[in-house]
Scaffold this motif. Structure first.
Motif, PDB file in Angstrom:
ATOM      1  N   MET A   1       0.843  -1.195   0.000  1.00 19.86           N
ATOM      2  CA  MET A   1       0.000   0.000   0.000  1.00 19.86           C
ATOM      3  C   MET A   1       0.882   1.251   0.000  1.00 19.86           C
ATOM      4  O   MET A   1       1.783   1.373   0.814  1.00 19.86           O
ATOM      5  N   LYS A   2       0.597   2.154  -0.909  1.00 17.78           N
ATOM      6  CA  LYS A   2       1.317   3.430  -0.933  1.00 17.78           C
ATOM      7  C   LYS A   2       0.592   4.422  -0.035  1.00 17.78           C
ATOM      8  O   LYS A   2      -0.561   4.790  -0.270  1.00 17.78           O
ATOM      9  N   LEU A   3       1.285   4.856   1.023  1.00 20.53           N
ATOM     10  CA  LEU A   3       0.744   5.820   1.988  1.00 20.53           C
ATOM     11  C   LEU A   3       1.584   7.083   1.923  1.00 20.53           C
ATOM     12  O   LEU A   3       2.788   7.061   2.189  1.00 20.53           O
ATOM     13  N   SER A   4       0.947   8.187   1.559  1.00 18.09           N
ATOM     14  CA  SER A   4       1.620   9.485   1.553  1.00 18.09           C
ATOM     15  C   SER A   4       1.281  10.239   2.829  1.00 18.09           C
ATOM     16  O   SER A   4       0.110  10.344   3.192  1.00 18.09           O
ATOM     17  N   VAL A   5       2.309  10.758   3.505  1.00 18.90           N
ATOM     18  CA  VAL A   5       2.133  11.540   4.723  1.00 18.90           C
ATOM     19  C   VAL A   5       2.600  12.963   4.437  1.00 18.90           C
ATOM     20  O   VAL A   5       3.751  13.173   4.046  1.00 18.90           O
ATOM     21  N   ILE A   6       1.709  13.933   4.622  1.00 19.25           N
ATOM     22  CA  ILE A   6       2.012  15.331   4.337  1.00 19.25           C
ATOM     23  C   ILE A   6       2.391  16.039   5.632  1.00 19.25           C
ATOM     24  O   ILE A   6       1.658  15.981   6.623  1.00 19.25           O
ATOM     25  N   MET A   7       3.544  16.699   5.615  1.00 26.33           N
ATOM     26  CA  MET A   7       4.065  17.369   6.806  1.00 26.33           C
ATOM     27  C   MET A   7       4.466  18.808   6.470  1.00 26.33           C
ATOM     28  O   MET A   7       5.527  19.035   5.885  1.00 26.33           O
ATOM     29  N   PRO A   8       3.649  19.800   6.841  1.00 30.39           N
ATOM     30  CA  PRO A   8       4.090  21.193   6.704  1.00 30.39           C
ATOM     31  C   PRO A   8       5.137  21.516   7.772  1.00 30.39           C
ATOM     32  O   PRO A   8       5.060  21.019   8.899  1.00 30.39           O
ATOM     33  N   VAL A   9       6.092  22.356   7.414  1.00 31.07           N
ATOM     34  CA  VAL A   9       7.147  22.729   8.357  1.00 31.07           C
ATOM     35  C   VAL A   9       7.347  24.235   8.301  1.00 31.07           C
ATOM     36  O   VAL A   9       7.497  24.813   7.218  1.00 31.07           O
ATOM     37  N   TYR A  10       7.364  24.854   9.470  1.00 30.98           N
ATOM     38  CA  TYR A  10       7.745  26.263   9.551  1.00 30.98           C
ATOM     39  C   TYR A  10       8.541  26.462  10.833  1.00 30.98           C
ATOM     40  O   TYR A  10       7.998  26.406  11.942  1.00 30.98           O
ATOM     41  N   ASN A  11       9.836  26.664  10.681  1.00 32.13           N
ATOM     42  CA  ASN A  11      10.749  26.915  11.812  1.00 32.13           C
ATOM     43  C   ASN A  11      10.605  25.861  12.903  1.00 32.13           C
ATOM     44  O   ASN A  11      10.342  26.171  14.070  1.00 32.13           O
ATOM     45  N   ARG A  12      10.818  24.608  12.513  1.00 33.71           N
ATOM     46  CA  ARG A  12      10.729  23.490  13.451  1.00 33.71           C
ATOM     47  C   ARG A  12      12.026  22.670  13.425  1.00 33.71           C
ATOM     48  O   ARG A  12      12.009  21.454  13.546  1.00 33.71           O
ATOM     49  N   GLU A  13      13.165  23.360  13.295  1.00 35.43           N
ATOM     50  CA  GLU A  13      14.453  22.677  13.269  1.00 35.43           C
ATOM     51  C   GLU A  13      14.637  21.765  14.473  1.00 35.43           C
ATOM     52  O   GLU A  13      15.196  20.664  14.366  1.00 35.43           O
ATOM     53  N   ARG A  14      14.141  22.177  15.611  1.00 35.79           N
ATOM     54  CA  ARG A  14      14.328  21.415  16.845  1.00 35.79           C
ATOM     55  C   ARG A  14      13.518  20.118  16.861  1.00 35.79           C
ATOM     56  O   ARG A  14      13.909  19.147  17.513  1.00 35.79           O
ATOM     57  N   TYR A  15      12.398  20.109  16.145  1.00 40.44           N
ATOM     58  CA  TYR A  15      11.460  18.995  16.284  1.00 40.44           C
ATOM     59  C   TYR A  15      11.300  18.127  15.038  1.00 40.44           C
ATOM     60  O   TYR A  15      10.804  17.003  15.130  1.00 40.44           O
ATOM     61  N   VAL A  16      11.653  18.640  13.863  1.00 43.40           N
ATOM     62  CA  VAL A  16      11.279  17.942  12.637  1.00 43.40           C
ATOM     63  C   VAL A  16      11.976  16.591  12.473  1.00 43.40           C
ATOM     64  O   VAL A  16      11.390  15.642  11.933  1.00 43.40           O
ATOM     65  N   VAL A  17      13.209  16.464  12.955  1.00 36.00           N
ATOM     66  CA  VAL A  17      13.913  15.186  12.813  1.00 36.00           C
ATOM     67  C   VAL A  17      13.232  14.076  13.610  1.00 36.00           C
ATOM     68  O   VAL A  17      12.982  12.992  13.076  1.00 36.00           O
ATOM     69  N   PRO A  18      12.912  14.272  14.899  1.00 36.58           N
ATOM     70  CA  PRO A  18      12.159  13.223  15.598  1.00 36.58           C
ATOM     71  C   PRO A  18      10.821  12.905  14.933  1.00 36.58           C
ATOM     72  O   PRO A  18      10.411  11.734  14.878  1.00 36.58           O
ATOM     73  N   ALA A  19      10.142  13.922  14.415  1.00 41.39           N
ATOM     74  CA  ALA A  19       8.872  13.669  13.733  1.00 41.39           C
ATOM     75  C   ALA A  19       9.076  12.752  12.532  1.00 41.39           C
ATOM     76  O   ALA A  19       8.332  11.778  12.335  1.00 41.39           O
ATOM     77  N   LEU A  20      10.089  13.023  11.735  1.00 43.42           N
ATOM     78  CA  LEU A  20      10.373  12.190  10.568  1.00 43.42           C
ATOM     79  C   LEU A  20      10.835  10.793  10.981  1.00 43.42           C
ATOM     80  O   LEU A  20      10.429   9.795  10.372  1.00 43.42           O
ATOM     81  N   ARG A  21      11.656  10.710  12.015  1.00 48.21           N
ATOM     82  CA  ARG A  21      12.100   9.389  12.485  1.00 48.21           C
ATOM     83  C   ARG A  21      10.927   8.536  12.928  1.00 48.21           C
ATOM     84  O   ARG A  21      10.915   7.318  12.724  1.00 48.21           O
ATOM     85  N   SER A  22       9.924   9.177  13.523  1.00 52.65           N
ATOM     86  CA  SER A  22       8.769   8.416  13.997  1.00 52.65           C
ATOM     87  C   SER A  22       7.969   7.824  12.836  1.00 52.65           C
ATOM     88  O   SER A  22       7.301   6.798  12.996  1.00 52.65           O
ATOM     89  N   LEU A  23       8.043   8.467  11.676  1.00 52.21           N
ATOM     90  CA  LEU A  23       7.410   7.905  10.484  1.00 52.21           C
ATOM     91  C   LEU A  23       8.275   6.815   9.872  1.00 52.21           C
ATOM     92  O   LEU A  23       7.772   5.739   9.500  1.00 52.21           O
ATOM     93  N   LEU A  24       9.568   7.074   9.771  1.00 51.69           N
ATOM     94  CA  LEU A  24      10.458   6.130   9.096  1.00 51.69           C
ATOM     95  C   LEU A  24      10.516   4.778   9.794  1.00 51.69           C
ATOM     96  O   LEU A  24      10.710   3.743   9.149  1.00 51.69           O
ATOM     97  N   ARG A  25      10.327   4.749  11.106  1.00 50.11           N
ATOM     98  CA  ARG A  25      10.375   3.473  11.809  1.00 50.11           C
ATOM     99  C   ARG A  25       9.182   2.573  11.448  1.00 50.11           C
ATOM    100  O   ARG A  25       9.135   1.418  11.855  1.00 50.11           O
ATOM    101  N   GLN A  26       8.235   3.110  10.687  1.00 44.46           N
ATOM    102  CA  GLN A  26       7.053   2.338  10.303  1.00 44.46           C
ATOM    103  C   GLN A  26       7.068   1.939   8.824  1.00 44.46           C
ATOM    104  O   GLN A  26       6.037   1.571   8.258  1.00 44.46           O
ATOM    105  N   ARG A  27       8.240   1.983   8.223  1.00 39.52           N
ATOM    106  CA  ARG A  27       8.320   1.652   6.794  1.00 39.52           C
ATOM    107  C   ARG A  27       7.965   0.208   6.495  1.00 39.52           C
ATOM    108  O   ARG A  27       7.664  -0.124   5.343  1.00 39.52           O
ATOM    109  N   ASP A  28       7.987  -0.659   7.506  1.00 37.57           N
ATOM    110  CA  ASP A  28       7.609  -2.049   7.272  1.00 37.57           C
ATOM    111  C   ASP A  28       6.098  -2.210   7.136  1.00 37.57           C
ATOM    112  O   ASP A  28       5.620  -3.253   6.661  1.00 37.57           O
ATOM    113  N   ALA A  29       5.330  -1.187   7.511  1.00 37.77           N
ATOM    114  CA  ALA A  29       3.873  -1.288   7.489  1.00 37.77           C
ATOM    115  C   ALA A  29       3.264  -0.805   6.181  1.00 37.77           C
ATOM    116  O   ALA A  29       2.120  -1.149   5.860  1.00 37.77           O
TER     117      ALA A  29
END
Length: 250
Positions: A1-29
């Motif tokens: 299944m192709k699942l697209s996740v849309i993530m707007p970003v505005y000045n979130r340097e501190r938080y965006v990496v953990p947010a992306l990591r939380s998605l990437l850990r689910q690539r098996d799903a």
């Protein structure tokens, strides 16, 4: 299944990496396609995303001048791939719990007529960005409410609903979800947590006056639509606050 996740970003340097990591850990799903829209950030947000793209080609970064979150979400919708079957959203300061996509996508496999899963969100005062879980002993509150990240939407439902109303500076997500529920979309509401919503001083909902005014405008739009078209459904049964005594939302 192709699942697209849309993530707007505005000045979130501190938080965006953990947010992306939380998605990437689910690539098996799912076959993940992560669409990041940088809305004119002036910090290192775009650089942080690019650094992750080197190891995760499923992340795609698009940039625009600062136009607001509604336009950023619409930019993301325009980048959907032809093969995208399902769409979800995650804010760049929040965390997607481990196993979330596997649990919800299984419901679509079991019921091909399903158009939306709409789960719970957990508001937390502190996140452990290494473990990608709420920090030990942090205050938290589990709710079901109007949150885009609580949903996984079929492509057909999103195409039928159209884009976000760019007249909203906030509450564009409230307006969008009200339109979906009014339309009679076929949905289920699992009692699983879809998002850890990180509470911090930079939350947009903590701005003075603006959130309430915009939310009331979204509700007024919903009332006007239903008055003009009685075939639209009442939006009921999607709010659930648990153990909220003493909790301040703003």
């Amino acid at each position: 299944m192709k699942l697209s996740v849309i993530m707007p970003v505005y000045n979130r340097e501190r938080y965006v990496v953990p947010a992306l990591r939380s998605l990437l850990r689910q690539r098996d799903a799912a076959d993940l396609d992560i669409i990041v829209i940088d809305d004119g950030s002036t910090d290192g947000s775009a650089k942080a995303v690019r650094a992750m793209m080197d190891e995760a080609p499923c992340i795609r970064l698009f940039q625009q001048t600062n136009k607001g979150v509604a336009r950023a979400r619409n930019h993301g919708l325009r980048q959907l791939l032809p093969q995208t079957e399902f769409i979800s959203f995650l804010d760049s300061d929040d965390i997607s719990p481990a196993g979330r996509f596997k649990a919800d996508l299984g419901r679509f496999e079991a019921d091909p007529s399903l158009e939306l899963t709409y789960s719970l969100i957990k508001l937390v005062d502190s996140m452990d960005d290494e473990a990608l879980e709420p920090a030990a002993n942090t205050r938290s509150l589990t709710v079901r409410g109007l949150s885009l990240s609580a949903g996984i939407f079929t492509r057909k439902l999103v195409d039928r609903t159209g884009g976000f109303d760019e007249a909203f500076s906030q509450a564009e997500d409230t307006d969008y979800l009200l339109r979906i529920f009014e339309s009679g979309a076929r949905f289920v509401m699992p009692d699983t947590v879809a998002t850890y919503y990180r509470r911090h001083p930079g939350n947009m909902t903590k701005a003075r006056d603006v959130p309430l005014r915009e939310y009331l405008r979204a509700i007024h739009k919903s009332m006007s639509r239903r008055k003009a078209n009685p075939s639209l459904r009442m939006v009921e049964g999607i709010f659930d606050l648990r153990d909220s005594a003493g909790w301040r939302f703003m």
